[in-house]
Design an enzyme around this catalytic site. Structure first.
Site, PDB file in Angstrom:
ATOM      1  N   ALA A  14      46.494 -14.441 -34.090  1.00 38.17           N
ATOM      2  CA  ALA A  14      46.933 -15.105 -32.517  1.00 38.17           C
ATOM      3  C   ALA A  14      47.029 -16.682 -32.656  1.00 38.17           C
ATOM      4  CB  ALA A  14      45.890 -14.692 -31.550  1.00 38.17           C
ATOM      5  N   GLY A  16      50.376 -19.527 -33.451  1.00 39.38           N
ATOM      6  CA  GLY A  16      51.709 -19.368 -33.212  1.00 39.38           C
ATOM      7  C   GLY A  16      53.098 -19.023 -34.546  1.00 39.38           C
ATOM      8  N   ALA A  17      52.223 -18.653 -34.541  1.00 40.52           N
ATOM      9  CA  ALA A  17      52.921 -17.586 -35.990  1.00 40.52           C
ATOM     10  C   ALA A  17      53.085 -16.038 -34.979  1.00 40.52           C
ATOM     11  CB  ALA A  17      52.579 -17.489 -36.788  1.00 40.52           C
ATOM     12  N   GLY A  18      51.696 -15.734 -34.891  1.00 41.81           N
ATOM     13  CA  GLY A  18      51.628 -14.776 -34.258  1.00 41.81           C
ATOM     14  C   GLY A  18      51.962 -14.464 -33.185  1.00 41.81           C
ATOM     15  N   PHE A 117      57.591 -39.150 -38.599  1.00 38.11           N
ATOM     16  CA  PHE A 117      56.700 -38.981 -39.294  1.00 38.11           C
ATOM     17  C   PHE A 117      57.085 -39.001 -41.235  1.00 38.11           C
ATOM     18  CE2 PHE A 117      52.998 -35.995 -38.937  1.00 38.11           C
ATOM     19  CZ  PHE A 117      52.765 -36.023 -37.428  1.00 38.11           C
ATOM     20  N   ASP A 218      41.754 -15.028 -45.183  1.00 40.15           N
ATOM     21  CA  ASP A 218      41.582 -13.222 -45.380  1.00 40.15           C
ATOM     22  C   ASP A 218      43.087 -12.646 -45.539  1.00 40.15           C
ATOM     23  OD1 ASP A 218      39.641 -14.164 -43.859  1.00 40.15           O
ATOM     24  OD2 ASP A 218      39.537 -13.163 -41.817  1.00 40.15           O
ATOM     25  N   GLN A 237      47.759 -28.604 -50.031  1.00 41.68           N
ATOM     26  CA  GLN A 237      48.440 -30.277 -49.821  1.00 41.68           C
ATOM     27  C   GLN A 237      47.348 -30.563 -49.112  1.00 41.68           C
ATOM     28  OE1 GLN A 237      50.218 -30.821 -45.255  1.00 41.68           O
ATOM     29  NE2 GLN A 237      51.990 -31.975 -47.358  1.00 41.68           N
ATOM     30  N   HIS A 239      46.086 -33.882 -46.808  1.00 34.84           N
ATOM     31  CA  HIS A 239      46.725 -34.569 -46.320  1.00 34.84           C
ATOM     32  C   HIS A 239      45.464 -36.255 -46.270  1.00 34.84           C
ATOM     33  CE1 HIS A 239      47.572 -36.695 -42.884  1.00 34.84           C
ATOM     34  NE2 HIS A 239      48.173 -35.601 -41.986  1.00 34.84           N
ATOM     35  N   LEU A 249      41.090 -34.189 -39.001  1.00 33.50           N
ATOM     36  CA  LEU A 249      42.299 -35.033 -38.841  1.00 33.50           C
ATOM     37  C   LEU A 249      42.930 -35.863 -38.187  1.00 33.50           C
ATOM     38  CD1 LEU A 249      45.133 -33.892 -41.210  1.00 33.50           C
ATOM     39  CD2 LEU A 249      45.983 -33.231 -39.588  1.00 33.50           C
ATOM     40  N   THR A 251      46.121 -37.841 -37.131  1.00 31.50           N
ATOM     41  CA  THR A 251      47.525 -37.068 -38.110  1.00 31.50           C
ATOM     42  C   THR A 251      48.043 -37.836 -38.151  1.00 31.50           C
ATOM     43  OG1 THR A 251      49.596 -36.957 -36.532  1.00 31.50           O
ATOM     44  CG2 THR A 251      48.013 -37.998 -35.289  1.00 31.50           C
ATOM     45  N   GLU A 252      48.983 -37.788 -39.168  1.00 34.75           N
ATOM     46  CA  GLU A 252      50.722 -38.799 -39.768  1.00 34.75           C
ATOM     47  C   GLU A 252      51.184 -39.157 -38.483  1.00 34.75           C
ATOM     48  OE1 GLU A 252      51.853 -36.804 -43.278  1.00 34.75           O
ATOM     49  OE2 GLU A 252      53.780 -37.395 -42.222  1.00 34.75           O
ATOM     50  N   ARG A 283      53.494 -36.715 -47.961  1.00 29.96           N
ATOM     51  CA  ARG A 283      51.764 -36.490 -47.809  1.00 29.96           C
ATOM     52  C   ARG A 283      52.085 -36.404 -49.184  1.00 29.96           C
ATOM     53  NH1 ARG A 283      50.580 -32.568 -43.187  1.00 29.96           N
ATOM     54  NH2 ARG A 283      51.145 -34.166 -42.272  1.00 29.96           N
ATOM     55  N   HIS A 370      44.184 -29.087 -46.628  1.00 29.50           N
ATOM     56  CA  HIS A 370      45.053 -29.542 -45.269  1.00 29.50           C
ATOM     57  C   HIS A 370      45.799 -28.185 -44.926  1.00 29.50           C
ATOM     58  CE1 HIS A 370      46.786 -30.775 -41.891  1.00 29.50           C
ATOM     59  NE2 HIS A 370      47.776 -30.701 -42.345  1.00 29.50           N
ATOM     60  N   GLU A 401      51.429 -19.797 -41.619  1.00 30.56           N
ATOM     61  CA  GLU A 401      51.120 -20.914 -42.982  1.00 30.56           C
ATOM     62  C   GLU A 401      50.909 -19.419 -44.060  1.00 30.56           C
ATOM     63  OE1 GLU A 401      47.792 -23.656 -42.129  1.00 30.56           O
ATOM     64  OE2 GLU A 401      46.994 -23.728 -44.243  1.00 30.56           O
ATOM     65  N   ARG A 412      54.747 -29.746 -47.831  1.00 27.67           N
ATOM     66  CA  ARG A 412      55.249 -29.350 -46.936  1.00 27.67           C
ATOM     67  C   ARG A 412      55.128 -30.616 -45.829  1.00 27.67           C
ATOM     68  NH1 ARG A 412      53.041 -29.149 -41.528  1.00 27.67           N
ATOM     69  NH2 ARG A 412      50.468 -29.363 -41.974  1.00 27.67           N
ATOM     70  N   SER A 417      55.089 -27.325 -40.530  1.00 26.16           N
ATOM     71  CA  SER A 417      54.348 -26.279 -40.140  1.00 26.16           C
ATOM     72  C   SER A 417      54.371 -25.442 -38.689  1.00 26.16           C
ATOM     73  CB  SER A 417      52.993 -26.340 -40.434  1.00 26.16           C
ATOM     74  OG  SER A 417      52.091 -24.929 -39.867  1.00 26.16           O
TER      75      SER A 417
HETATM   76  C1  FAD Z   1      44.055 -30.522 -37.896  1.00 24.01           C
HETATM   77  C2  FAD Z   1      44.934 -30.132 -37.630  1.00 24.01           C
HETATM   78  C3  FAD Z   1      46.534 -30.517 -37.771  1.00 24.01           C
HETATM   79  C4  FAD Z   1      47.709 -30.611 -38.230  1.00 24.01           C
HETATM   80  N1  FAD Z   1      48.551 -30.924 -37.270  1.00 24.01           N
HETATM   81  C5  FAD Z   1      50.023 -30.652 -37.485  1.00 24.01           C
HETATM   82  C6  FAD Z   1      51.106 -31.309 -36.511  1.00 24.01           C
HETATM   83  O1  FAD Z   1      51.018 -32.104 -36.316  1.00 24.01           O
HETATM   84  N2  FAD Z   1      52.562 -30.151 -37.442  1.00 24.01           N
HETATM   85  C7  FAD Z   1      52.860 -29.506 -38.012  1.00 24.01           C
HETATM   86  O2  FAD Z   1      53.431 -28.426 -37.754  1.00 24.01           O
HETATM   87  N3  FAD Z   1      51.782 -28.970 -38.738  1.00 24.01           N
HETATM   88  C8  FAD Z   1      50.782 -28.904 -38.544  1.00 24.01           C
HETATM   89  N4  FAD Z   1      49.677 -28.985 -38.744  1.00 24.01           N
HETATM   90  C9  FAD Z   1      49.194 -27.257 -39.696  1.00 24.01           C
HETATM   91  C10 FAD Z   1      49.602 -25.953 -38.939  1.00 24.01           C
HETATM   92  O3  FAD Z   1      48.650 -26.502 -37.489  1.00 24.01           O
HETATM   93  C11 FAD Z   1      49.021 -25.182 -39.684  1.00 24.01           C
HETATM   94  O4  FAD Z   1      49.680 -24.342 -40.370  1.00 24.01           O
HETATM   95  C12 FAD Z   1      49.521 -23.796 -38.152  1.00 24.01           C
HETATM   96  O5  FAD Z   1      49.022 -24.215 -37.074  1.00 24.01           O
HETATM   97  C13 FAD Z   1      49.410 -22.120 -38.515  1.00 24.01           C
HETATM   98  O6  FAD Z   1      49.762 -21.490 -37.672  1.00 24.01           O
HETATM   99  P1  FAD Z   1      49.357 -20.059 -38.197  1.00 24.01           P
HETATM  100  O7  FAD Z   1      49.541 -19.163 -36.841  1.00 24.01           O
HETATM  101  O8  FAD Z   1      49.882 -18.793 -39.035  1.00 24.01           O
HETATM  102  O9  FAD Z   1      48.041 -19.545 -37.986  1.00 24.01           O
HETATM  103  P2  FAD Z   1      46.680 -19.626 -37.085  1.00 24.01           P
HETATM  104  O10 FAD Z   1      47.292 -21.236 -35.862  1.00 24.01           O
HETATM  105  O11 FAD Z   1      45.397 -20.563 -37.366  1.00 24.01           O
HETATM  106  O12 FAD Z   1      46.254 -18.695 -36.418  1.00 24.01           O
HETATM  107  C14 FAD Z   1      45.745 -17.872 -37.540  1.00 24.01           C
HETATM  108  C15 FAD Z   1      44.947 -16.255 -36.141  1.00 24.01           C
HETATM  109  O13 FAD Z   1      44.822 -15.865 -37.500  1.00 24.01           O
HETATM  110  C16 FAD Z   1      43.953 -15.052 -37.213  1.00 24.01           C
HETATM  111  N5  FAD Z   1      43.144 -14.215 -38.087  1.00 24.01           N
HETATM  112  C17 FAD Z   1      43.118 -14.624 -39.175  1.00 24.01           C
HETATM  113  N6  FAD Z   1      42.135 -13.837 -39.777  1.00 24.01           N
HETATM  114  C18 FAD Z   1      42.163 -12.537 -39.546  1.00 24.01           C
HETATM  115  C19 FAD Z   1      41.798 -11.752 -39.443  1.00 24.01           C
HETATM  116  N7  FAD Z   1      41.253 -11.293 -40.607  1.00 24.01           N
HETATM  117  N8  FAD Z   1      42.063 -10.813 -38.620  1.00 24.01           N
HETATM  118  C20 FAD Z   1      42.118 -10.338 -37.281  1.00 24.01           C
HETATM  119  N9  FAD Z   1      42.996 -12.516 -37.143  1.00 24.01           N
HETATM  120  C21 FAD Z   1      43.155 -12.794 -37.889  1.00 24.01           C
HETATM  121  C22 FAD Z   1      43.236 -16.122 -36.051  1.00 24.01           C
HETATM  122  O14 FAD Z   1      42.287 -15.317 -35.378  1.00 24.01           O
HETATM  123  C23 FAD Z   1      44.235 -16.758 -35.422  1.00 24.01           C
HETATM  124  O15 FAD Z   1      44.360 -16.337 -34.284  1.00 24.01           O
HETATM  125  C24 FAD Z   1      48.352 -28.872 -38.675  1.00 24.01           C
HETATM  126  C25 FAD Z   1      46.860 -28.260 -39.475  1.00 24.01           C
HETATM  127  C26 FAD Z   1      45.937 -28.693 -39.138  1.00 24.01           C
HETATM  128  C27 FAD Z   1      44.668 -28.448 -39.341  1.00 24.01           C
END
Ligand code: FAD
Ligand code: SF4
Ligand code: FES
Lengths: 597, 235
Positions: A14, A16-18, A117, A218, A237, A239, A249, A251-252, A283, A370, A401, A412, A417
Site C-alpha cells: 500500500a 505509492g504503487a499499490g 535534480f 519479501d 543504487q 545514494h 537520506l 535529498t539530492e 548518483r 538506497h 520498486e 535510476r 521512482s
Molecule cells: C529516504 C528516501 C527518499 C526517497 N526520495 C525519493 C524522491 O525524492 N523521488 C523519487 O522518485 N524517489 C525517491 N525515493 C524512492 C521511492 O520513494 C521508493 O522507491 C518508492 O516510494 C517505493 O514505493 P513502492 O510503492 O514501490 O513501495 P512502498 O511505498 O515501500 O510500499 C511497499 C508496501 O508493500 C507492503 N509490503 C511489503 N512486503 C509486504 C508483504 N510481504 N506483505 C504485505 N505487504 C507488504 C508495505 O507494507 C508497503 O505498504 C526515496 C526513497 C527513500 C528510502
C-alpha cells in the site's frame, strides 16, 4: 484455522504503487489491498525531493529531454520504449495528482513548483533543468497521503497489517496469496483472479541504508520460490548523501538548491569528476567520486564521510562561480530562510540526529544503500514476464520498486521512482482489473497454505543454534564491503559463498516468541530469509556481469562493454543455486554513447 | 554510557496478563535512538518484546510511545535527550494488545470520519493543475505534515476521559482540507467538528502540541477550526 477470502484483484503493498493500482483496479473489479504496514507507514512516505515531469512551469522543458536523460542515466540499460512511455505519461499523471488534492509547492504564478535534480538537463544547453515537481521536501509523504485519501474516498477494501508470505500458482497462473494476520497470527488464503505485487525494495541487505526496517525483499523472495526470475539484481543504487553512519537520506534536492559536496581540503571535488553538471551528476557517478576521494585520504579528518554544505554563503559562492541564474535572468542567491523554507525536514533530521544546523554547519554524509533497480520483470503494463522471451505469466502483475520494467536500467535518476510508482501502478491496476473481468477464478489447491505453514513451523521448531541478528549482521557487513559501490571478482565471489553459507545457517535460527499475537519475532525472522535470498541473487548476478555499468562498478572491468553486456540479467534461485540468463535491451531512438556529465 | 532501560510488558497469550516491567542495563551511545535500544533488546535479550516500527527516522508514524512519561517517536528521540534512566510504555488511552502495540483502529476510524480527501470535481479545461498562490498553499502547510502517529491524541486529557472525542489528530487533518483554497466542502467537515464529540471537547491543554514529533502547531490548528466554527469564516 485458515480463513478464506475471495477478491478478483488482490494488491500486495500500500505504498505509492499499490495505492495507485488499487485506485484504478477498484474502478473495474472487486479489489482488496493487503499490507504488512498501515498504508500511511509505507516507504513512499519518506521520499523527499520530488517527482520528475517535464511540466516546464519555470523554464523550457520537454518530455523527450526527460526520456533521453533517463536513458543516459540508466547507462543505456533501460528499455527505451518503456522510458519514453513513462516520461510522456509523467506530465498528465502529475496533473492528476494535483487534481486528487496533492498540495504541491507553488510558483509565483500559482503553478506546481519544480526544482533541479541530478541527471535532469536541458538537452540543448546541457545544464540542469527545473523538472522535479515537489511539495517542500516531503513529496513522497504527500503522494502517499493523497493516494490513501483517494482510496478512502473510493471505499477501497484494506486488510491492514496482513503480511503476504506466499503466492499461489496453479498451472502457471497466479490464483491467490497466503497472508498472516499480524494481530491474530492466523493464516488467510485469498483466492483471486489477479495479484499485483507492490512491495517495495530490499535495501536492508546492506549495513548503511536509507531504507526502512520493512524493506526486506519479501516481493523478491516470494516469487523466486515459485520459480519466477528476477531481473538486473546486480544494479542497486547507493545514494551519495546519507547521514554518516546512520544512512538516513539527505535529498539530492539539497544539491538542487545549490548545496555542494566538499572534501577535507574544502574542495568541491565534483568539478573534477563531472565538469559540466558537477554536484548534479547522476548518483552512481557522485557516489563513486566520494568513494575515490575517501580512498585518497580526502574524507573529512581522513574518515569515511564527506561534507555536504548548504550554508547560504557556500551556496552563493558557488552559484556565483557557476554563473547560476534564476529563470527570470537574475543571479541565483539564497538566504538561510530560503533553505529553511524549501528543506524543512532535512533541517529537522540533521538537527535531531546530528545536532547540526545545516544553515550554519556542513553535514557529514556518506553513500547509503538506497534503491533497487532490479526486481520482478514486467512489461510496461505491469504484466510479469518470466523468461528470456518475455512470456507473460497470467494473473501476476508487479509495480513500483519491486518491479523491473526496466525504466531505471543500471542507475535510476532521482525523482523517477515516484514517477514510476504512479505511472506503472496505474497501468498494473488497469490491466489487472481488465484481465480479471475476462477470466474465471482459477483452481485453488486444497493445501494452499501448506507451504507457508511449513516455512513458519520450521522456524518455530528450530532449537535456535543460530541467532537471526548475527546472521543479519554478517550479511550486511559482507554485502557492504564486497557488493557495494566498488566491486571486484574476488570480493563478489567471497560474498556469494558467504551468502550461501548464511542461507544454510539460517536453517538453524530459532525464535523466542512462540505465540500468535503480533509475533514479530517470527515474521522478522521469516523476512531475514527473504533478505538472504535477495542478497544471494544480487551477489551472483554481480559476479557474472564482467563490465562496469551504472551502479555496478568493477575495479577489474572498469569500462562498459556494450558488445557483450548490453543485456538484462535474469536470475532464478533453484534449490539454493542461482541460474543466470540474459535478455536483450529495447533500443528505439537512442544509440548507446559514452556517458559523461 | 550505561543506560537503565525499563520496558512495559503485557502479553496475555504468554501469561503476562498484568502489566509489568522488565529492566535491562545496556551499553549505549548518547546519540543512539531509543528505538535502537528496543531493537537491541529484541535481538539479543528477549525476542518476544513487540513494538511497531519501520522508517527509523521519524516520518512513518509507527512508533509513538511514552518515554519517561511523555509521548515521542522512539526513533526520533535520542538517549542524550532523555537521560540514562529510560522508561518505555505504550501510548495511553488505546487498548493495549501486546507490549507497546495498541489497537490503532479507532484512531483511523476517527480520521476517516471527517472525509479526509479533497472535495473538488472541477478540473481546469486545459487539464493542467489548478492554480493556488504561495500564500494560499502556505495557509494549510503546517497540517499537511501529519503522519498519523497518534502522539497528540493519546497525550490529550480530553481524549483520555472521553474516547468519543475525535481527538487532535483528526482535527489537524480536517484543518488540512478546511483551509485548502481548492476544497469545496469545508462546511461538511466543520459540521462534524461542531458536534458534541468534535472540536469543542478540546480544553487547550497544549499536550498535543508538545507531543507532536512533526512540530505541528496542533493547538493553534484546533483554535483556527473553532474560530471558523464561531465566525463561519475561513481566513
Ligand atoms: C529516504 C528516501 C527518499 C526517497 N526520495 C525519493 C524522491 O525524492 N523521488 C523519487 O522518485 N524517489 C525517491 N525515493 C524512492 C521511492 O520513494 C521508493 O522507491 C518508492 O516510494 C517505493 O514505493 P513502492 O510503492 O514501490 O513501495 P512502498 O511505498 O515501500 O510500499 C511497499 C508496501 O508493500 C507492503 N509490503 C511489503 N512486503 C509486504 C508483504 N510481504 N506483505 C504485505 N505487504 C507488504 C508495505 O507494507 C508497503 O505498504 C526515496 C526513497 C527513500 C528510502
Ligand atoms: S498531529 Fe502530530 S502528533 Fe498528531 S498524529 Fe499528526 S504527526 Fe502525530
Ligand atoms: S519508525 Fe517511522 S516514525 Fe519511527
Amino acid at each position: 484455522m485458515t480463513q478464506h477470502h475471495q477478491h478478483e484483484v488482490v494488491i500486495v503493498g500500500a505504498g505509492g504503487a499499490g495505492l495507485m493500482a488499487a485506485l484504478y483496479a477498484s474502478r473495474g473489479a472487486d479489489t482488496a489491498v493487503l499490507s504488512k504496514l498501515y498504508p500511511t507507514r509505507s516507504h513512499t512516505g519518506t521520499a523527499q525531493g520530488g517527482i520528475g515531469a517535464a511540466l516546464g512551469n519555470l523554464e523550457e522543458d520537454r518530455a523527450d529531454w526527460h526520456t533521453f536523460d533517463t536513458v543516459k542515466g540508466s547507462d543505456y540499460l533501460g528499455d527505451q520504449d518503456a522510458i519514453e512511455f513513462m516520461c510522456q505519461e509523467a506530465v498528465p499523471v502529475v496533473y492528476e495528482l494535483e487534481h486528487m488534492g496533492l498540495p504541491f509547492s507553488r510558483t509565483d504564478e500559482g503553478r506546481i513548483a519544480q526544482r533541479r535534480f541530478g541527471g535532469h538537463t536541458n538537452n540543448e544547453t546541457k545544464q540542469p533543468v527545473l523538472r522535479a515537481a515537489y511539495a517542500a521536501d516531503r513529496t513522497g509523504h504527500m503522494i502517499l497521503q493523497t493516494l490513501y485519501q483517494q482510496c478512502i474516498k473510493n471505499e477501497v477494501n484494506f486488510y491492514d497489517e496482513f503480511q503476504v508470505l506466499d503466492l499461489i500458482v496453479d498451472n502457471g497462473k497466479a490464483v491467490g496469496v497466503v497472508a498472516a494476520e499480524l494481530a491474530t497470527g492466523e493464516l488467510h488464503v485469498f483466492h483471486t483472479k489477479a495479484v499485483v505485487f507492490a512491495t517495495g525494495g530490499h535495501g536492508r541487505v546492506w549495513e548503511v541504508t536509507s531504507n526502512a526496517y520493512a524493506y526486506t525483499g519479501d516481493g523478491v523472495a516470494i516469487p523466486m520460490r515459485k520459480g519466477i526470475p528476477m531481473e538486473d539484481m546486480e544494479f542497486f543504487q547507493f545514494h551519495p548523501t546519507g547521514i554518516a553512519k546512520l544512512g538516513i537520506l539527505i535529498t539530492e534536492g539539497v544539491r538542487g538548491e545549490g548545496g555542494v559536496l566538499l572534501n577535507n581540503d574544502g574542495d568541491r571535488f565534483m568539478d573534477v569528476y563531472a565538469p559540466t553538471v558537477k554536484d548534479l551528476a547522476s548518483r552512481d557517478v557522485v557516489s563513486r567520486a566520494m568513494f575515490l576521494e575517501m580512498r585518497e585520504g580526502r574524507g573529512i579528518n581522513g574518515q569515511r564521510y564527506m561534507h555536504l554544505d548548504v550554508r547560504p554563503e557556500t551556496v552563493n559562492k558557488y552559484a556565483e562561480l557557476d554563473k547560476r541564474i534564476n529563470p527570470d535572468g537574475s543571479e541565483y542567491r539564497v538566504t538561510a530562510e530560503d533553505i529553511l523554507g524549501k528543506l524543512p525536514d532535512i533541517v529537522d533530521f540533521t538537527r535531531t540526529y546530528l545536532g547540526v544546523d545545516p544553515v550554519k554547519q556542513p553535514m557529514p554524509v556518506q553513500p547509503t544503500a538506497h534503491y533497487a533497480m532490479g526486481g520482478i520483470p514486467t512489461t510496461q503494463y505491469g504484466e510479469v514476464v518470466i523468461d528470456t522471451k518475455s512470456t507473460i505469466m497470467p494473473g501476476f502483475y508487479a509495480a513500483g520498486e519491486v518491479a523491473c520494467v526496466s525504466v531505471h536500467g543500471a542507475n535510476r535518476l532521482g525523482t523517477n521512482s515516484l514517477l514510476d510508482l504512479v505511472v506503472f501502478g496505474k497501468q498494473a491496476g488497469l490491466r489487472a482489473a481488465e484481465y480479471a473481468n475476462g477470466t474465471e477464478y482459477g483452481k485453488l489447491p486444497d493445501d494452499a497454505a501448506d507451504f507457508t505453514r511449513q516455512q513458519l513451523d520450521a522456524i518455530l521448531n528450530n532449537k535456535g543454534e543460530e541467532k537471526a541478528a548475527d546472521i543479519a549482521n554478517e550479511m550486511k557487513e559482507t554485502m557492504t564491503d564486497k557488493v557495494g559501490v566498488f566491486r571486484t571478482e574476488e570480493g563478489m565471489a567471497e560474498a556469494f559463498e558467504k551468502m550461501l553459507e548464511l542461507k544454510e545457517r539460517y536453517q538453524h535460527v530459532g525464535v523466542d516468541d512462540h505465540g500468535k499475537v503480533f509475533n514479530t519475532d517470527l515474521l522478522n525472522t521469516w523476512e531475514l530469509g527473504c533478505l538472504i535470498d535477495s542478497a544471494i541473487v544480487t551477489a551472483k548476478c554481480a559476479l557474472d556481469r564482467k563490465e562496469s555499468r551504472g551502479a555496478h562498478a568493477r575495479e577489474d572491468f572498469p569500462k562498459r562493454n556494450d558488445d557483450e553486456w548490453l543485456k538484462h540479467t535474469l536470475a532464478w534461485l533453484k534449490d539454493g543455486k542461482v541460474e543466470v540468463d540474459y535478455k536483450p535491451v529495447k533500443i528505439t531512438k537512442y544509440e548507446p554513447m559514452e556517458r559523461v556529465y | 554510557m550505561e543506560v537503565n532501560l525499563r520496558i512495559f510488558r503485557y502479553n496475555p497469550e504468554a501469561g503476562r496478563n498484568k502489566p509489568s516491567y522488565d529492566n535491562y542495563t545496556l551499553e549505549a551511545d548518547p546519540t543512539d535512538r531509543v528505538l535502537d535500544l528496543l531493537e537491541l533488546v529484541k535481538s539479543y535479550h528477549d525476542g518476544t518484546l513487540s513494538f511497531r516500527r519501520s522508517c527509523a527516522h521519524g516520518v512513518c508514524g509507527s512508533d509513538a510511545m511514552r518515554i519517561n512519561g511523555r509521548n515521542y517517536l522512539a526513533c526520533k528521540v535520542l538517549v542524550q535527550d532523555v537521560g540514562n534512566n529510560i522508561t518505555v510504555e505504550p501510548i495511553l488511552g488505546m487498548q493495549i494488545i501486546k507490549d507497546m502495540i495498541v489497537d490503532m483502529e479507532p484512531f483511523f476510524e476517527s480520521y476517516r470520519s471527517i472525509s479526509p480527501f479533497l472535495v473538488n470535481d472541477e478540473i481546469p479545461e486545459d487539464g493542467k493543475e489548478r492554480l493556488q498562490t504561495i500564500e494560499q498553499r502556505e495557509r494549510f502547510d503546517d497540517t499537511t505534515k501529519c503522519i498519523l502517529c497518534a502522539a497528540c491524541t493519546t497525550s490529550c486529557p480530553s481524549f483520555w476521559s472521553n474516547d468519543e472525542f475525535v481527538g487532535p489528530a483528526t482535527i489537524v487533518n480536517a484543518h488540512r482540507f478546511i483551509f485548502d483554497s481548492r476544497d469545496t466542502a469545508p462546511e461538511k467537515r466543520l459540521d462534524i467538528l461542531n458536534e458534541e464529540s468534535g472540536a469543542w471537547k478540546c480544553r487547550t491543554a497544549f499536550n498535543c502540541t508538545q507531543a507532536c514529533p512533526r512540530e505541528i502547531h496542533v493547538t493553534q490548528a484546533i483554535a483556527e477550526v473553532k474560530n471558523a466554527l464561531t465566525t463561519g469564516r475561513l481566513d
